[in-house]
Scaffold this motif. Sequence first.
Motif, PDB file in Angstrom:
ATOM      1  N   GLY A 122       0.812  -1.197   0.000  1.00 42.37           N
ATOM      2  CA  GLY A 122       0.000   0.000   0.000  1.00 42.37           C
ATOM      3  C   GLY A 122       0.851   1.255   0.000  1.00 42.37           C
ATOM      4  N   PRO A 123       0.220   2.430  -0.085  1.00 43.61           N
ATOM      5  CA  PRO A 123       0.947   3.691  -0.106  1.00 43.61           C
ATOM      6  C   PRO A 123       1.885   3.833   1.088  1.00 43.61           C
ATOM      7  CG  PRO A 123      -1.371   4.047  -0.586  1.00 43.61           C
ATOM      8  CD  PRO A 123      -1.237   2.617  -0.158  1.00 43.61           C
ATOM      9  N   GLY A 124       3.146   4.183   0.793  1.00 43.57           N
ATOM     10  CA  GLY A 124       4.122   4.388   1.852  1.00 43.57           C
ATOM     11  C   GLY A 124       4.761   3.118   2.380  1.00 43.57           C
ATOM     12  N   GLN A 125       4.348   1.961   1.894  1.00 48.20           N
ATOM     13  CA  GLN A 125       4.888   0.687   2.373  1.00 48.20           C
ATOM     14  C   GLN A 125       5.871   0.101   1.353  1.00 48.20           C
ATOM     15  OE1 GLN A 125       4.125  -0.296   5.463  1.00 48.20           O
ATOM     16  NE2 GLN A 125       2.826   1.527   5.596  1.00 48.20           N
ATOM     17  N   GLN A 126       6.915  -0.556   1.864  1.00 50.15           N
ATOM     18  CA  GLN A 126       7.930  -1.135   0.989  1.00 50.15           C
ATOM     19  C   GLN A 126       7.705  -2.621   0.735  1.00 50.15           C
ATOM     20  OE1 GLN A 126      10.117   1.018  -0.396  1.00 50.15           O
ATOM     21  NE2 GLN A 126       8.849   2.486   0.733  1.00 50.15           N
TER      22      GLN A 126
ATOM     23  N   VAL B  43      -8.116 -19.546   9.849  1.00 47.70           N
ATOM     24  CA  VAL B  43      -7.185 -18.653  10.536  1.00 47.70           C
ATOM     25  C   VAL B  43      -6.966 -17.442   9.642  1.00 47.70           C
ATOM     26  CG1 VAL B  43      -6.072 -20.419  11.934  1.00 47.70           C
ATOM     27  CG2 VAL B  43      -5.224 -19.983   9.631  1.00 47.70           C
ATOM     28  N   LEU B  44      -6.862 -16.257  10.262  1.00 48.90           N
ATOM     29  CA  LEU B  44      -6.797 -15.019   9.505  1.00 48.90           C
ATOM     30  C   LEU B  44      -5.500 -14.285   9.801  1.00 48.90           C
ATOM     31  CD1 LEU B  44      -9.948 -15.698   9.901  1.00 48.90           C
ATOM     32  CD2 LEU B  44     -10.313 -13.330   9.257  1.00 48.90           C
ATOM     33  N   ALA B  45      -4.871 -13.774   8.749  1.00 53.25           N
ATOM     34  CA  ALA B  45      -3.628 -13.019   8.868  1.00 53.25           C
ATOM     35  C   ALA B  45      -3.879 -11.576   8.472  1.00 53.25           C
ATOM     36  CB  ALA B  45      -2.548 -13.624   7.978  1.00 53.25           C
ATOM     37  N   VAL B  46      -3.565 -10.659   9.363  1.00 55.15           N
ATOM     38  CA  VAL B  46      -3.752  -9.236   9.117  1.00 55.15           C
ATOM     39  C   VAL B  46      -2.415  -8.661   8.657  1.00 55.15           C
ATOM     40  CG1 VAL B  46      -4.442  -7.028  10.118  1.00 55.15           C
ATOM     41  CG2 VAL B  46      -5.527  -9.151  10.900  1.00 55.15           C
ATOM     42  N   ASP B  47      -2.378  -8.091   7.438  1.00 51.26           N
ATOM     43  CA  ASP B  47      -1.124  -7.582   6.874  1.00 51.26           C
ATOM     44  C   ASP B  47      -1.209  -6.079   6.643  1.00 51.26           C
ATOM     45  OD1 ASP B  47       1.057  -6.942   4.942  1.00 51.26           O
ATOM     46  OD2 ASP B  47       1.389  -9.101   5.042  1.00 51.26           O
ATOM     47  N   LEU B  48      -0.433  -5.341   7.430  1.00 49.24           N
ATOM     48  CA  LEU B  48      -0.422  -3.884   7.348  1.00 49.24           C
ATOM     49  C   LEU B  48       0.149  -3.406   6.019  1.00 49.24           C
ATOM     50  CD1 LEU B  48       0.713  -1.466  10.149  1.00 49.24           C
ATOM     51  CD2 LEU B  48       1.778  -1.301   7.906  1.00 49.24           C
ATOM     52  N   GLY B  49       1.177  -4.091   5.496  1.00 45.99           N
ATOM     53  CA  GLY B  49       1.844  -3.634   4.286  1.00 45.99           C
ATOM     54  C   GLY B  49       1.026  -3.752   3.033  1.00 45.99           C
TER      55      GLY B  49
END
Length: 391
Positions: free
Chosen positions: A185-189, A205-211
């Motif tokens: 996403g914007p600002g993520q590498q 099972v769920l994985a939350v990914d900030l990037g």
Amino acid sequence: MAGAAAVVAVPVTAAEPPGPTPPVDPTPPVDPPPRAGARTAVPPSHGADRPRPLYVGTYTSAEGGGAGVGLAEYDPATGRITGTGTLTGVPDPSYLAVHPDGRTLYAVDEREDGAVTAVRLADRKVLGARSTGGAAPCHLSVHPGGRWLLSAGYQSGSVAVHPIDGSGALGERTDLVTHTTPAPGPGQQGPHAHQFLTAPDGGHVLAVDLGTDTVYSYRLDADRGTLTEVARAHTRPGAGPRHLTFHPGGRHAYLANEVDDTAAVCAYDPATGRLTIGDPLPTGSSGGTNYPAQFLVTANGSYAFLANRGHNSIARYAVEDAGARLRLLGTVPVAGDFPRQIAFSPDGRLLFAANQRSGTVSVFHVDAGSGALRLAGEPFASPVAVCALPL
């Protein structure tokens, strides 16, 4: 209690036709029967009025950080915390979890060469560490059946599964998935997996990914410990999802978006594992610099709490329509700096907040009827406190 009321309705998924939200099933999800030789839960050894254990995670490599997992006790009536020592031998234990039977503690080793460590609580013996295959693991959880440990690697954007044997020790990794799509996403590498948890149905099972601004849903093979992706849910670009918490009813969840300082109500379909993310919801931060960290929901499903880093508060929400709506009631000062993680005591009467920058753990009394929070005395000092686990 300040803050204007705000309500966000959850979208309706294809598996949930439009119409009134069904009433919450008061019966909690049932875990599968334990496998042969599995350990059974240990009856609590503490009386209701006696001190109970508290474990505090930290960064051992940070300036002014701790020497390991902080050991303490808390009074379940007053909330007062008393330090009892340090469990050494676990590097950078920034997130902690306990086995459902209460006998084993698990910690991430949040380093470039990421690992997860098991500790037997009876004698505080370190049972060993296993590589996650990723970098900087920042979250872990135990599958409700007690057979699998789930961990999320922030720097590598990966999630891993490890088997748990009858002694609580960890076996070699059974699966590793790295998030390669969608694009950051914007600002993520790159991808940044921030949480890996089990849905109330137990099979997903769920994985939350900030990037990647994505929540990935996987089906967990309960026999082999392998993952099969079944769905993806995308936030708006740049939201930076960090942490997801389910409502007790099992069909709704609440998502903390770290980067754009919002929260969201989500619909969840237990049959497919599909999550549908709703519109942005205010965090009560009043527009200042703020990074929402973690949601909690009361056991009766009536109230939700969100830790706000920067605003240094805990937002209070009323849960409405059987979990489909959150109404912001206001915020409560956390009496610390940068509340990175919050947790309930097992009986739900106390809420603990680990304040990273102030190096403290704040404790609040929780009013079950109104959802009000009342600070329980002076916060407890603990170096770079990033996780508080009350048992």
